[in-house]
Design a protein around this motif. Structure first.
Motif, PDB file in Angstrom:
ATOM      1  N   ILE A  79     -13.352  73.707  87.702  1.00 34.02           N
ATOM      2  CA  ILE A  79     -11.775  72.552  87.114  1.00 34.02           C
ATOM      3  C   ILE A  79     -10.770  72.792  88.782  1.00 34.02           C
ATOM      4  CG2 ILE A  79     -10.351  74.748  86.266  1.00 34.02           C
ATOM      5  CD1 ILE A  79      -8.950  73.430  84.332  1.00 34.02           C
ATOM      6  N   GLY A  80      -9.878  71.807  88.855  1.00 32.52           N
ATOM      7  CA  GLY A  80      -9.550  72.018  89.758  1.00 32.52           C
ATOM      8  C   GLY A  80     -10.029  71.223  90.770  1.00 32.52           C
ATOM      9  N   GLY A  81     -10.069  72.559  92.154  1.00 29.94           N
ATOM     10  CA  GLY A  81     -10.674  72.328  93.220  1.00 29.94           C
ATOM     11  C   GLY A  81     -12.054  72.663  93.272  1.00 29.94           C
ATOM     12  N   SER A  82     -12.364  73.381  91.979  1.00 30.00           N
ATOM     13  CA  SER A  82     -13.993  74.454  92.257  1.00 30.00           C
ATOM     14  C   SER A  82     -14.827  73.262  91.276  1.00 30.00           C
ATOM     15  CB  SER A  82     -13.760  75.186  91.196  1.00 30.00           C
ATOM     16  OG  SER A  82     -13.515  76.597  91.427  1.00 30.00           O
ATOM     17  N   VAL A 127     -18.492  77.052  88.485  1.00 30.82           N
ATOM     18  CA  VAL A 127     -18.014  77.336  90.333  1.00 30.82           C
ATOM     19  C   VAL A 127     -16.911  77.684  89.768  1.00 30.82           C
ATOM     20  CG1 VAL A 127     -17.305  76.357  91.840  1.00 30.82           C
ATOM     21  CG2 VAL A 127     -19.692  74.862  90.737  1.00 30.82           C
ATOM     22  N   SER A 128     -16.314  78.963  89.793  1.00 33.13           N
ATOM     23  CA  SER A 128     -14.684  79.449  89.866  1.00 33.13           C
ATOM     24  C   SER A 128     -14.986  80.277  91.167  1.00 33.13           C
ATOM     25  CB  SER A 128     -14.582  79.916  88.542  1.00 33.13           C
ATOM     26  OG  SER A 128     -13.371  80.767  88.460  1.00 33.13           O
ATOM     27  N   GLY A 131     -12.733  83.490  89.571  1.00 36.11           N
ATOM     28  CA  GLY A 131     -14.114  84.039  88.487  1.00 36.11           C
ATOM     29  C   GLY A 131     -13.968  84.528  87.287  1.00 36.11           C
ATOM     30  N   THR A 133     -11.277  82.207  85.736  1.00 37.79           N
ATOM     31  CA  THR A 133     -10.167  81.336  85.123  1.00 37.79           C
ATOM     32  C   THR A 133     -10.679  80.385  83.780  1.00 37.79           C
ATOM     33  OG1 THR A 133     -10.281  80.036  87.168  1.00 37.79           O
ATOM     34  CG2 THR A 133      -9.892  77.962  85.463  1.00 37.79           C
ATOM     35  N   ARG A 189      -8.928  73.530  96.496  1.00 41.40           N
ATOM     36  CA  ARG A 189      -8.791  72.112  97.072  1.00 41.40           C
ATOM     37  C   ARG A 189      -9.361  71.829  98.891  1.00 41.40           C
ATOM     38  NH1 ARG A 189      -4.082  75.524  96.424  1.00 41.40           N
ATOM     39  NH2 ARG A 189      -3.030  75.050  98.375  1.00 41.40           N
ATOM     40  N   GLN A 396      -0.049  78.408  95.299  1.00 38.27           N
ATOM     41  CA  GLN A 396      -0.418  77.330  94.836  1.00 38.27           C
ATOM     42  C   GLN A 396       0.304  77.835  93.159  1.00 38.27           C
ATOM     43  OE1 GLN A 396      -3.061  77.681  95.772  1.00 38.27           O
ATOM     44  NE2 GLN A 396      -3.981  79.128  94.356  1.00 38.27           N
ATOM     45  N   LYS A 403      -0.634  79.226  84.514  1.00 37.41           N
ATOM     46  CA  LYS A 403      -1.431  79.639  83.867  1.00 37.41           C
ATOM     47  C   LYS A 403      -1.704  81.665  83.127  1.00 37.41           C
ATOM     48  CE  LYS A 403      -6.251  79.029  86.897  1.00 37.41           C
ATOM     49  NZ  LYS A 403      -6.992  79.564  88.293  1.00 37.41           N
TER      50      LYS A 403
HETATM   51  O1  G6P Z   1     -12.093  78.617  91.277  1.00 39.46           O
HETATM   52  P1  G6P Z   1     -11.073  78.803  90.447  1.00 39.46           P
HETATM   53  O2  G6P Z   1     -10.633  80.342  90.802  1.00 39.46           O
HETATM   54  O3  G6P Z   1     -11.269  78.923  88.967  1.00 39.46           O
HETATM   55  O4  G6P Z   1      -9.766  77.475  90.182  1.00 39.46           O
HETATM   56  C1  G6P Z   1      -9.589  77.228  89.869  1.00 39.46           C
HETATM   57  C2  G6P Z   1      -8.172  76.020  89.682  1.00 39.46           C
HETATM   58  O5  G6P Z   1      -7.750  76.681  89.673  1.00 39.46           O
HETATM   59  C3  G6P Z   1      -6.185  76.527  89.867  1.00 39.46           C
HETATM   60  O6  G6P Z   1      -5.675  75.782  88.708  1.00 39.46           O
HETATM   61  C4  G6P Z   1      -5.791  76.940  91.244  1.00 39.46           C
HETATM   62  O7  G6P Z   1      -4.242  75.832  91.537  1.00 39.46           O
HETATM   63  C5  G6P Z   1      -6.706  75.599  91.599  1.00 39.46           C
HETATM   64  O8  G6P Z   1      -7.108  75.219  93.065  1.00 39.46           O
HETATM   65  C6  G6P Z   1      -8.283  75.604  91.693  1.00 39.46           C
HETATM   66  O9  G6P Z   1      -8.751  74.682  92.194  1.00 39.46           O
END
Ligand code: G6P
Length: 430
Positions: A79-82, A127-128, A131, A133, A189, A396, A403
């Protein structure tokens, strides 16, 4: 890659940047560049991202994915940057291997996707960076369950990309899964040019070395002057236009294949710069489609925005057949590319004519090299803009607040943030 600031100057548009204001800002760019270079040399958190074209080991990525050479589909769970970097490359480049992304926990979407792909032919990349999320790990549990139900050995079809510790690392160790490390000092990101963004591209058969070459070319253009560096020119222009009232930045690529790139940009810009009451609001648009919707607002609405056009100057074209249909003769014998270029030029001119600012970013083609240039350029622009705003580009806290609130609600411990949910005021009309 080229950046054209002509339609951001105050001689053309309002808000616009005075030419001598750029000269003054250039002194601040020189200082910012020095801080950025020091951060890169010291491998400081965030600045390290700009070293990825040199530090990413493509052989390591190719080795980790070699057992998936037979995959017909690659499914990234993140999710997000991952997820967004890998998705930008996957949607930007053509491949015979389909790429899908589970970056949301919408149950209908997850079920429908899993029902419609052949899991035995799929490589799953979880992908995290952290680890931990919740969305990513729960989606993985659902995928794993679906594989077991389909009699697919999930340990044979799964690899992870994660940090040194965390639930995902433990899972990889326990089941001996291939694992790639998320590099230190690289926030999600800013991670597209690392293992995080490139593993999916490698499975799809893309030339990940060429992505890094394009990025390296942009890295070599970073200098102490915005007049010599497209990345710094763009970052400075956005900052200066924002200071003059253009608090919205509509990213409008003229290539269908760059639609996801605009999503990637939105995360980069919003999460990095949206702090201390500052930051531009990124908006996603697509040329030529959104000429027929959002353009009305961009040309005739409030003077609170800039448009960023991204245009490849070369592309594979498609001829428009000759026609004797009355009124359409002028289109027959041309090409879709010519039409798209004309639409682009017309839109850019229409904004300039009404005094609304825009900036043009050009790459030669949407290919591995061009995407590498574009992605690196915008990361460096963002970091430079963060220096000019004096914000903490690489944190962030607002995202993390949400979260923690969600984890509290789901019973994963005591989080004050979760109490705010109970305090919500309501004013419902039915
Ligand atoms: O790679 P992860 O630890 O699962 O995080 C995934 C995403 O989670 C959060 O929302 C962060 O603000 C994002 O910047 C990040 O890319």
């Amino acid at each position: 890659m080229r950046v054209d600031l002509g339609n951001a100057l105050d001689t053309v548009v309002s808000p616009g940047i005075q030419r001598d204001a750029l000269d003054r800002l250039d002194e601040r760019v020189a200082d910012a560049h020095e801080r950025i270079e020091t951060g890169r040399e010291n491998h400081d958190h965030g600045y390290e991202s700009l070293n990825l074209p040199e530090t990413t080991d493509t052989d390591e990525i190719q080795t980790a994915v070699e057992s998936f050479a037979d995959a017909k589909t690659v499914l990234t769970v993140g999710i997000g940057g991952s997820a967004l970097g890998a998705a930008t490359l996957a949607h930007g480049l053509e491949s015979d291997v389909d790429a899908y992304f589970l970056d949301n926990v919408d149950p209908e979407h997850v079920s429908s996707l899993l029902d419609n792909i052949s899991l035995s032919d799929t490589a799953v990349n979880v992908v995290s960076r952290s680890g931990t999320t919740a969305e990513t790990l729960t989606n993985f549990l659902v995928v794993r369950d679906a594989m077991e139900s389909a009699d697919v050995d999930w340990t044979e079809r799964t690899f992870v990309t994660t940090g040194e510790e965390g639930n995902l690392r433990n899972l990889a160790n326990r089941h001996n899964l291939p694992a790639l490390d998320v590099p230190d000092g690289v926030p999600g990101r800013f991670s597209v040019l690392s293992t995080v963004g490139l593993a999916c591209a490698a499975i799809q058969g893309h030339d990940i070395g060429a992505v890094l070459s394009g990025a390296r070319a942009e890295a070599n253009r970073l200098s102490g002057s915005l007049f010599e560096s497209p990345a710094y020119a763009y970052g400075t222009a956005c900052y200066a236009l924002d200071e003059r009232g253009a608090g919205i930045n509509a990213m409008m690529p003229y290539a269908e294949s760059l639609e996801t790139f605009a999503e990637w940009f939105a995360q980069l810009w919003a999460e990095s710069l949206g702090k201390d009451g500052l930051g531009q609001t990124p908006v996603r648009a697509l040329g030529a489609t959104d000429q027929h919707s959002q353009l009305q607002l961009y040309r005739a609405g409030p003077r609170d925005k800039m448009v960023t056009f991204v245009r490849p100057t070369e592309r594979d074209d498609c001829a428009i057949p000759e026609t004797d249909l009355p009124g359409l003769e002028y289109l027959g014998g041309q090409s879709l590319g010519t039409l798209l270029d004309a639409e682009f030029e017309a839109t850019e001119a229409s904004l300039a004519e009404s005094g609304q600012p825009s900036v043009r970013l050009e790459i030669d083609r949407v290919d591995e090299y061009g995407l590498g240039e574009l992605l690196y350029c915008l990361e460096a622009s963002c970091i430079l803009a963060g220096e000019l705003y004096s914000v903490e580009t690489f944190t962030q806290p607002a995202v993390e607040w949400g979260k923690r609130a969600a984890r509290g609600l789901l019973g994963d411990g005591d989080f004050d943030e979760a109490d705010s949910v109970a305090d919500k005021s309501t004013f419902v009309i039915e």
